[in-house]
Write a protein that holds these residues in place. Sequence first.
Motif, PDB file in Angstrom:
ATOM      1  N   ARG A  60       0.825  -1.205   0.000  1.00 28.47           N
ATOM      2  CA  ARG A  60       0.000   0.000   0.000  1.00 28.47           C
ATOM      3  C   ARG A  60       0.864   1.260   0.000  1.00 28.47           C
ATOM      4  N   VAL A  61       0.367   2.294  -0.664  1.00 30.43           N
ATOM      5  CA  VAL A  61       1.097   3.556  -0.776  1.00 30.43           C
ATOM      6  C   VAL A  61       1.409   4.134   0.601  1.00 30.43           C
ATOM      7  N   ASP A  62       0.426   4.144   1.500  1.00 27.72           N
ATOM      8  CA  ASP A  62       0.637   4.723   2.833  1.00 27.72           C
ATOM      9  C   ASP A  62       1.775   4.029   3.569  1.00 27.72           C
ATOM     10  N   THR A  63       1.900   2.735   3.370  1.00 30.94           N
ATOM     11  CA  THR A  63       2.980   1.978   4.006  1.00 30.94           C
ATOM     12  C   THR A  63       4.331   2.329   3.392  1.00 30.94           C
ATOM     13  N   VAL A  64       4.355   2.485   2.088  1.00 34.18           N
ATOM     14  CA  VAL A  64       5.615   2.710   1.376  1.00 34.18           C
ATOM     15  C   VAL A  64       6.225   4.058   1.718  1.00 34.18           C
ATOM     16  N   ILE A  65       5.417   5.057   1.994  1.00 35.00           N
ATOM     17  CA  ILE A  65       5.953   6.403   2.251  1.00 35.00           C
ATOM     18  C   ILE A  65       7.023   6.376   3.337  1.00 35.00           C
ATOM     19  N   THR A  66       6.735   5.739   4.452  1.00 28.27           N
ATOM     20  CA  THR A  66       7.701   5.677   5.556  1.00 28.27           C
ATOM     21  C   THR A  66       8.956   4.927   5.132  1.00 28.27           C
ATOM     22  N   TYR A  67       8.773   3.786   4.484  1.00 27.70           N
ATOM     23  CA  TYR A  67       9.929   2.996   4.047  1.00 27.70           C
ATOM     24  C   TYR A  67      10.778   3.767   3.041  1.00 27.70           C
ATOM     25  N   PHE A  68      10.118   4.430   2.102  1.00 30.46           N
ATOM     26  CA  PHE A  68      10.847   5.166   1.070  1.00 30.46           C
ATOM     27  C   PHE A  68      11.684   6.283   1.690  1.00 30.46           C
ATOM     28  N   ASN A  69      11.085   7.061   2.573  1.00 26.87           N
ATOM     29  CA  ASN A  69      11.819   8.159   3.199  1.00 26.87           C
ATOM     30  C   ASN A  69      13.006   7.641   4.009  1.00 26.87           C
ATOM     31  N   ARG A  70      12.801   6.558   4.730  1.00 29.89           N
ATOM     32  CA  ARG A  70      13.892   5.989   5.522  1.00 29.89           C
ATOM     33  C   ARG A  70      15.003   5.460   4.611  1.00 29.89           C
ATOM     34  N   PHE A  71      14.617   4.820   3.529  1.00 25.05           N
ATOM     35  CA  PHE A  71      15.589   4.267   2.587  1.00 25.05           C
ATOM     36  C   PHE A  71      16.418   5.383   1.953  1.00 25.05           C
ATOM     37  N   MET A  72      15.746   6.468   1.560  1.00 29.63           N
ATOM     38  CA  MET A  72      16.443   7.569   0.910  1.00 29.63           C
ATOM     39  C   MET A  72      17.352   8.332   1.868  1.00 29.63           C
ATOM     40  N   THR A  73      16.954   8.381   3.121  1.00 28.73           N
ATOM     41  CA  THR A  73      17.822   9.017   4.120  1.00 28.73           C
ATOM     42  C   THR A  73      19.104   8.223   4.307  1.00 28.73           C
ATOM     43  N   ALA A  74      18.971   6.908   4.342  1.00 31.32           N
ATOM     44  CA  ALA A  74      20.138   6.048   4.557  1.00 31.32           C
ATOM     45  C   ALA A  74      20.982   5.895   3.300  1.00 31.32           C
ATOM     46  N   LEU A  75      20.320   5.792   2.142  1.00 28.55           N
ATOM     47  CA  LEU A  75      21.017   5.520   0.880  1.00 28.55           C
ATOM     48  C   LEU A  75      20.481   6.474  -0.189  1.00 28.55           C
ATOM     49  N   PRO A  76      20.905   7.729  -0.174  1.00 31.21           N
ATOM     50  CA  PRO A  76      20.290   8.748  -1.035  1.00 31.21           C
ATOM     51  C   PRO A  76      20.619   8.659  -2.520  1.00 31.21           C
ATOM     52  N   THR A  77      21.667   7.932  -2.895  1.00 33.23           N
ATOM     53  CA  THR A  77      22.029   7.838  -4.309  1.00 33.23           C
ATOM     54  C   THR A  77      22.216   6.381  -4.706  1.00 33.23           C
ATOM     55  N   VAL A  78      22.222   6.143  -5.999  1.00 34.47           N
ATOM     56  CA  VAL A  78      22.418   4.777  -6.493  1.00 34.47           C
ATOM     57  C   VAL A  78      23.803   4.265  -6.128  1.00 34.47           C
ATOM     58  N   GLN A  79      24.768   5.184  -6.040  1.00 32.35           N
ATOM     59  CA  GLN A  79      26.116   4.785  -5.621  1.00 32.35           C
ATOM     60  C   GLN A  79      26.131   4.333  -4.164  1.00 32.35           C
ATOM     61  N   ASP A  80      25.372   5.033  -3.314  1.00 35.62           N
ATOM     62  CA  ASP A  80      25.294   4.638  -1.904  1.00 35.62           C
ATOM     63  C   ASP A  80      24.688   3.248  -1.771  1.00 35.62           C
ATOM     64  N   LEU A  81      23.645   2.980  -2.547  1.00 31.86           N
ATOM     65  CA  LEU A  81      23.024   1.659  -2.487  1.00 31.86           C
ATOM     66  C   LEU A  81      23.975   0.598  -3.000  1.00 31.86           C
ATOM     67  N   ALA A  82      24.676   0.873  -4.068  1.00 29.21           N
ATOM     68  CA  ALA A  82      25.592  -0.110  -4.646  1.00 29.21           C
ATOM     69  C   ALA A  82      26.694  -0.503  -3.661  1.00 29.21           C
ATOM     70  N   LYS A  83      27.141   0.452  -2.849  1.00 25.22           N
ATOM     71  CA  LYS A  83      28.228   0.201  -1.904  1.00 25.22           C
ATOM     72  C   LYS A  83      27.739  -0.395  -0.584  1.00 25.22           C
ATOM     73  N   ALA A  84      26.440  -0.360  -0.345  1.00 23.37           N
ATOM     74  CA  ALA A  84      25.900  -0.803   0.949  1.00 23.37           C
ATOM     75  C   ALA A  84      25.972  -2.321   1.075  1.00 23.37           C
ATOM     76  N   PRO A  85      26.213  -2.837   2.283  1.00 26.25           N
ATOM     77  CA  PRO A  85      26.151  -4.288   2.495  1.00 26.25           C
ATOM     78  C   PRO A  85      24.716  -4.778   2.363  1.00 26.25           C
ATOM     79  N   GLU A  86      24.562  -5.996   1.899  1.00 24.04           N
ATOM     80  CA  GLU A  86      23.214  -6.536   1.684  1.00 24.04           C
ATOM     81  C   GLU A  86      22.396  -6.544   2.969  1.00 24.04           C
ATOM     82  N   GLU A  87      23.033  -6.812   4.096  1.00 25.07           N
ATOM     83  CA  GLU A  87      22.299  -6.867   5.359  1.00 25.07           C
ATOM     84  C   GLU A  87      21.650  -5.529   5.676  1.00 25.07           C
ATOM     85  N   GLN A  88      22.331  -4.420   5.358  1.00 24.34           N
ATOM     86  CA  GLN A  88      21.739  -3.101   5.590  1.00 24.34           C
ATOM     87  C   GLN A  88      20.535  -2.885   4.684  1.00 24.34           C
ATOM     88  N   VAL A  89      20.658  -3.293   3.417  1.00 22.77           N
ATOM     89  CA  VAL A  89      19.556  -3.136   2.471  1.00 22.77           C
ATOM     90  C   VAL A  89      18.334  -3.918   2.935  1.00 22.77           C
TER      91      VAL A  89
END
Length: 342
Positions: free
Chosen positions: A50-79
């Motif tokens: 649901r959209v309402d659920t995703v909003i919180t997850y999306f904001n948290r994800f973007m705060t932790a990993l704001p760019t595609v490079q940040d995500l690429a370098k992140a350990p899988e466990e963090q993702v």
Amino acid sequence: MEKWDQQTIENFRKDLLHWYDKEGRNHLPWRKNTDPYRVLVSELMLQQTRVDTVITYFNRFMTALPTVQDLAKAPEEQVLKLWEGLGYYSRARNLHRAAKVVAFDLKGAWPKSYEDLLTLPGVGPYTAAAVASIAFHQVVPAIDGNFFRVFSRLLKIDDDIAKPKTRRVFYEAVAPIVDPKRPGDFNQAIMDLGTSYMKTTDPDTLHSPVLTYNAAYRDGVEDQYPVKTKKKKPILQRYQALVRYNEEGDLLYEKRPQTGLLADFWTLPLRPIASIEELEGVQLTVKPITHVFSHRKWEIWPVQVEDTGKLADNQRFFSADEQAALALPKVQHKILQELKES
């Protein structure tokens, strides 16, 4: 199936986008810009959620990993920890793989066409079309459940949307209708329409901004669209979950195989049983813990067993703090909650 002439198509585009500009969900955080990374993350999160659920997850994800490079370098466990609770964890793993392709293999240069986006791990026809149209202005319909519902009613398309070949029918019917100047907004407007005036149940058709184009409503058969055969009931599978503590009070976990349901996750050791009579250990709950996947329904009976001291290669004990740091699937959280309450 209804066939629209060019004038009808142009009028539809104008009416749809006028409504979208006034009432569309442009407050959603992933619509603040058309960065392909943000679009891809949001689209993968929104699948089956649901959209309402995703909003919180999306904001948290973007705060932790704001760019595609940040995500690429992140350990899988963090993702996986950031994804925890959304389910369908293969989406998170594929997103991680796709980020590595873009950041490392392509040196940060995103594929821009629908066809090239399909080459990224985990990116299927809908996701590729959404990113291509929203981020790169490619004129392609993003066909998802909302799309099926909206255009099956507008055009009275009778094909069964449960069949894979039906996607091609909708693609060919709707591709000429997509607005060539604002394809991304067009696709997002259809998404918004499908979650508001043209919902699955209790649609508010009379107030729909595209009421005059709705052939199914005009003919009094809107409730018959979309045409979809019922899914088969999920197959029931029973398990006993082995609850085993060591002398320090740490709980035993077992890493799942690399393929199949809950691949690569840590869970309590799960052993298949045919019936409750096969339980081995002290039964800890009166009723089983149930969890439904798309094609499986699990019944899980937690049983406490003695610590034998022997561990398999894929087993280890975790302290309470270590468990809190683990990315755990929803079914495992259900088991832990039940153990806590019982």
